[in-house]
Design a protein around this motif. Structure first.
Motif, PDB file in Angstrom:
ATOM      1  N   TRP A   1       0.721  -1.336  -0.008  1.00  0.00           N
ATOM      2  CA  TRP A   1       0.208  -0.073  -0.019  1.00  0.00           C
ATOM      3  C   TRP A   1       0.805   1.188  -0.125  1.00  0.00           C
ATOM      4  CZ3 TRP A   1      -5.119  -0.535   3.287  1.00  0.00           C
ATOM      5  CH2 TRP A   1      -5.924  -1.425   2.662  1.00  0.00           C
ATOM      6  N   HIS A   2       1.719   1.440   1.107  1.00  0.00           N
ATOM      7  CA  HIS A   2       2.483   2.519   1.010  1.00  0.00           C
ATOM      8  C   HIS A   2       3.947   2.398   1.127  1.00  0.00           C
ATOM      9  CE1 HIS A   2      -1.469   3.276   2.869  1.00  0.00           C
ATOM     10  NE2 HIS A   2      -1.509   4.457   1.733  1.00  0.00           N
ATOM     11  N   LYS A   3       4.286   1.161   1.009  1.00  0.00           N
ATOM     12  CA  LYS A   3       5.769   0.614   0.894  1.00  0.00           C
ATOM     13  C   LYS A   3       6.639   0.750   2.359  1.00  0.00           C
ATOM     14  CE  LYS A   3       5.417   0.137  -3.545  1.00  0.00           C
ATOM     15  NZ  LYS A   3       4.649  -1.296  -3.918  1.00  0.00           N
ATOM     16  N   TYR A   4       5.929   0.558   3.253  1.00  0.00           N
ATOM     17  CA  TYR A   4       6.420   0.429   4.472  1.00  0.00           C
ATOM     18  C   TYR A   4       7.268  -0.785   4.561  1.00  0.00           C
ATOM     19  CZ  TYR A   4       4.103   4.647   6.925  1.00  0.00           C
ATOM     20  OH  TYR A   4       3.911   5.581   7.394  1.00  0.00           O
ATOM     21  N   LYS A   5       8.241  -0.850   5.316  1.00  0.00           N
ATOM     22  CA  LYS A   5       9.441  -2.138   5.511  1.00  0.00           C
ATOM     23  C   LYS A   5       9.135  -2.582   6.841  1.00  0.00           C
ATOM     24  CE  LYS A   5      11.488   0.496   1.609  1.00  0.00           C
ATOM     25  NZ  LYS A   5      10.629   1.259   1.475  1.00  0.00           N
ATOM     26  N   ILE A   6       8.918  -3.806   6.849  1.00  0.00           N
ATOM     27  CA  ILE A   6       8.934  -4.419   8.070  1.00  0.00           C
ATOM     28  C   ILE A   6       9.645  -5.685   8.327  1.00  0.00           C
ATOM     29  CG2 ILE A   6       7.138  -5.802   9.695  1.00  0.00           C
ATOM     30  CD1 ILE A   6       5.020  -3.845   8.043  1.00  0.00           C
ATOM     31  N   THR A   7      10.628  -5.817   9.173  1.00  0.00           N
ATOM     32  CA  THR A   7      11.623  -6.907   9.105  1.00  0.00           C
ATOM     33  C   THR A   7      10.637  -8.179   9.635  1.00  0.00           C
ATOM     34  OG1 THR A   7      11.799  -6.561  11.678  1.00  0.00           O
ATOM     35  CG2 THR A   7      13.391  -5.280  10.245  1.00  0.00           C
ATOM     36  N   LEU A   8      11.178  -9.267   8.943  1.00  0.00           N
ATOM     37  CA  LEU A   8      10.495 -10.355   9.079  1.00  0.00           C
ATOM     38  C   LEU A   8      10.808 -11.045  10.456  1.00  0.00           C
ATOM     39  CD1 LEU A   8      11.310 -12.194   5.624  1.00  0.00           C
ATOM     40  CD2 LEU A   8       9.339 -10.858   6.191  1.00  0.00           C
ATOM     41  N   ALA A   9      12.074 -10.722  11.012  1.00  0.00           N
ATOM     42  CA  ALA A   9      12.471 -11.309  12.225  1.00  0.00           C
ATOM     43  C   ALA A   9      11.576 -10.672  13.506  1.00  0.00           C
ATOM     44  CB  ALA A   9      13.950 -11.169  12.414  1.00  0.00           C
ATOM     45  N   GLU A  10      11.725  -9.523  13.677  1.00  0.00           N
ATOM     46  CA  GLU A  10      11.171  -8.755  14.770  1.00  0.00           C
ATOM     47  C   GLU A  10       9.899  -8.002  14.462  1.00  0.00           C
ATOM     48  OE1 GLU A  10      12.715  -9.256  17.630  1.00  0.00           O
ATOM     49  OE2 GLU A  10      14.525 -10.415  16.679  1.00  0.00           O
ATOM     50  N   GLY A  11       9.645  -7.692  13.313  1.00  0.00           N
ATOM     51  CA  GLY A  11       8.126  -6.645  13.099  1.00  0.00           C
ATOM     52  C   GLY A  11       8.708  -5.289  13.248  1.00  0.00           C
ATOM     53  N   GLU A  12      10.056  -5.133  13.248  1.00  0.00           N
ATOM     54  CA  GLU A  12      10.326  -3.694  13.222  1.00  0.00           C
ATOM     55  C   GLU A  12      10.115  -2.800  11.963  1.00  0.00           C
ATOM     56  OE1 GLU A  12      14.205  -2.511  15.257  1.00  0.00           O
ATOM     57  OE2 GLU A  12      14.391  -4.768  14.839  1.00  0.00           O
ATOM     58  N   GLY A  13       9.545  -1.664  12.162  1.00  0.00           N
ATOM     59  CA  GLY A  13       9.225  -0.773  10.966  1.00  0.00           C
ATOM     60  C   GLY A  13      10.728  -0.075  10.853  1.00  0.00           C
ATOM     61  N   LEU A  14      11.252  -0.125   9.368  1.00  0.00           N
ATOM     62  CA  LEU A  14      12.397   0.498   9.281  1.00  0.00           C
ATOM     63  C   LEU A  14      12.166   1.745   8.334  1.00  0.00           C
ATOM     64  CD1 LEU A  14      14.963  -2.397   8.134  1.00  0.00           C
ATOM     65  CD2 LEU A  14      14.369  -1.488  10.420  1.00  0.00           C
ATOM     66  N   TYR A  15      12.788   2.758   8.468  1.00  0.00           N
ATOM     67  CA  TYR A  15      12.694   3.970   7.715  1.00  0.00           C
ATOM     68  C   TYR A  15      14.158   4.606   7.587  1.00  0.00           C
ATOM     69  CZ  TYR A  15      13.485   6.896  12.026  1.00  0.00           C
ATOM     70  OH  TYR A  15      13.959   7.486  12.914  1.00  0.00           O
ATOM     71  N   GLN A  16      14.236   5.431   6.306  1.00  0.00           N
ATOM     72  CA  GLN A  16      15.419   6.250   6.218  1.00  0.00           C
ATOM     73  C   GLN A  16      15.549   7.497   6.476  1.00  0.00           C
ATOM     74  OE1 GLN A  16      15.886   5.129   1.731  1.00  0.00           O
ATOM     75  NE2 GLN A  16      17.890   4.875   2.377  1.00  0.00           N
ATOM     76  N   ALA A  17      16.446   7.915   7.550  1.00  0.00           N
ATOM     77  CA  ALA A  17      16.513   9.049   8.040  1.00  0.00           C
ATOM     78  C   ALA A  17      17.735  10.014   7.529  1.00  0.00           C
ATOM     79  CB  ALA A  17      16.789   9.140   9.588  1.00  0.00           C
ATOM     80  N   VAL A  18      17.730  11.294   7.721  1.00  0.00           N
ATOM     81  CA  VAL A  18      18.708  12.110   7.238  1.00  0.00           C
ATOM     82  C   VAL A  18      19.285  12.685   8.307  1.00  0.00           C
ATOM     83  CG1 VAL A  18      19.047  14.185   5.764  1.00  0.00           C
ATOM     84  CG2 VAL A  18      17.524  12.333   4.930  1.00  0.00           C
ATOM     85  N   ASP A  19      20.838  12.759   8.533  1.00  0.00           N
ATOM     86  CA  ASP A  19      21.029  13.215   9.811  1.00  0.00           C
ATOM     87  C   ASP A  19      21.362  14.705   9.384  1.00  0.00           C
ATOM     88  OD1 ASP A  19      21.045  11.098  10.889  1.00  0.00           O
ATOM     89  OD2 ASP A  19      23.175  10.687  11.168  1.00  0.00           O
ATOM     90  N   ASP A  20      21.776  15.119   8.349  1.00  0.00           N
ATOM     91  CA  ASP A  20      21.874  16.782   8.092  1.00  0.00           C
ATOM     92  C   ASP A  20      21.270  16.860   6.771  1.00  0.00           C
ATOM     93  OD1 ASP A  20      22.991  19.072   7.539  1.00  0.00           O
ATOM     94  OD2 ASP A  20      25.012  18.468   7.409  1.00  0.00           O
ATOM     95  N   PRO A  21      20.097  17.548   6.964  1.00  0.00           N
ATOM     96  CA  PRO A  21      19.454  18.097   5.672  1.00  0.00           C
ATOM     97  C   PRO A  21      20.248  19.092   4.884  1.00  0.00           C
ATOM     98  CG  PRO A  21      18.475  18.764   7.783  1.00  0.00           C
ATOM     99  CD  PRO A  21      19.452  18.172   8.166  1.00  0.00           C
ATOM    100  N   THR A  22      21.206  19.584   5.329  1.00  0.00           N
ATOM    101  CA  THR A  22      21.905  20.694   4.460  1.00  0.00           C
ATOM    102  C   THR A  22      22.861  19.994   3.640  1.00  0.00           C
ATOM    103  OG1 THR A  22      23.394  21.330   6.193  1.00  0.00           O
ATOM    104  CG2 THR A  22      21.428  22.554   6.209  1.00  0.00           C
ATOM    105  N   ALA A  23      23.439  18.685   3.939  1.00  0.00           N
ATOM    106  CA  ALA A  23      24.617  18.085   3.295  1.00  0.00           C
ATOM    107  C   ALA A  23      24.014  17.830   1.771  1.00  0.00           C
ATOM    108  CB  ALA A  23      24.952  16.738   4.087  1.00  0.00           C
ATOM    109  N   LYS A  24      25.098  17.875   1.100  1.00  0.00           N
ATOM    110  CA  LYS A  24      24.995  17.618  -0.457  1.00  0.00           C
ATOM    111  C   LYS A  24      25.997  16.596  -0.969  1.00  0.00           C
ATOM    112  CE  LYS A  24      22.047  21.165  -2.002  1.00  0.00           C
ATOM    113  NZ  LYS A  24      21.788  22.670  -1.387  1.00  0.00           N
ATOM    114  N   PRO A  25      25.845  15.412  -1.356  1.00  0.00           N
ATOM    115  CA  PRO A  25      24.438  15.032  -1.617  1.00  0.00           C
ATOM    116  C   PRO A  25      23.976  14.377  -0.098  1.00  0.00           C
ATOM    117  CG  PRO A  25      26.086  13.435  -2.168  1.00  0.00           C
ATOM    118  CD  PRO A  25      26.960  14.714  -1.854  1.00  0.00           C
ATOM    119  N   LEU A  26      22.673  14.366  -0.176  1.00  0.00           N
ATOM    120  CA  LEU A  26      21.888  14.046   1.074  1.00  0.00           C
ATOM    121  C   LEU A  26      22.535  12.624   1.373  1.00  0.00           C
ATOM    122  CD1 LEU A  26      18.239  14.965   1.197  1.00  0.00           C
ATOM    123  CD2 LEU A  26      20.002  16.077   2.543  1.00  0.00           C
ATOM    124  N   ARG A  27      22.784  12.403   2.700  1.00  0.00           N
ATOM    125  CA  ARG A  27      23.193  10.983   3.265  1.00  0.00           C
ATOM    126  C   ARG A  27      21.845  10.287   3.983  1.00  0.00           C
ATOM    127  NH1 ARG A  27      28.571  10.260   5.776  1.00  0.00           N
ATOM    128  NH2 ARG A  27      28.014   8.099   5.523  1.00  0.00           N
TER     129      ARG A  27
END
Ligand code: FES
Length: 159
Positions: free
Chosen positions: A83-109
């Protein structure tokens, strides 16, 4: 134990377990869904030689996880909700997401982060080619619990 109840052995299914199906059928299908104990819709998956079980409807909005792809993120096997591409680990049922530590960095990491356990994972056991699920009855609430009601069962079946 009383004489009428034989001691458990490793060839008996564990107590409070529910028969899901024959392992060979689950391996062939890749995934099956079942209403377990009359109260919980569970998805059982076979992936890379392992069996996993989790609540069938996604913790985000009740998406049909049985139709999701399985992919690896950050070294962890995940089901990706269709539905909205959320990622759920098979082992633990954790929700994973991608975070950005520094929004000003280029390219974004970006970095993978966990939101913690969001999808309730259940225990799968195989005994002599038969597959059983033992429901995880931990009293700690998990987000996916919300979608295990009669209302969602009916509404989302039609979705
Ligand atoms: Fe699963 Fe939204 S319902 S990602």
């Amino acid at each position: 134990s009383s004489p009428s109840s034989p001691p458990p052995s490793c060839s008996s299914p564990p107590p409070a377990s529910h028969f899901i199906g024959k392992k060979e059928d689950i391996v062939k299908a890749g995934r099956v869904t079942k209403l377990v104990n009359g109260c919980r819709d569970v998805l059982v998956l076979h992936h890379q030689g392992r069996l996993h079980a989790m609540d069938m409807r996604c913790y985000h909005s009740g998406g049909a996880l049985q139709n999701g792809d399985i992919e690896e993120f950050n070294g962890q096997m995940c089901i990706v909700c269709p539905w909205h591409k959320y990622k759920i680990t098979l082992a633990e049922g954790e929700g994973l997401y991608q975070a950005v530590d520094d929004p000003t960095a280029k390219p974004l990491r970006t970095y993978w982060r966990s939101k913690g356990v969001k999808q309730r994972i259940h225990k799968v056991t195989e005994v002599n080619g038969d597959v059983y699920v033992t429901l995880n009855d931990s009293s700690e609430a998990v987000d996916s619990d919300v979608y295990q009601t009669e209302r969602y069962r009916t509404v989302l079946l039609k979705a």
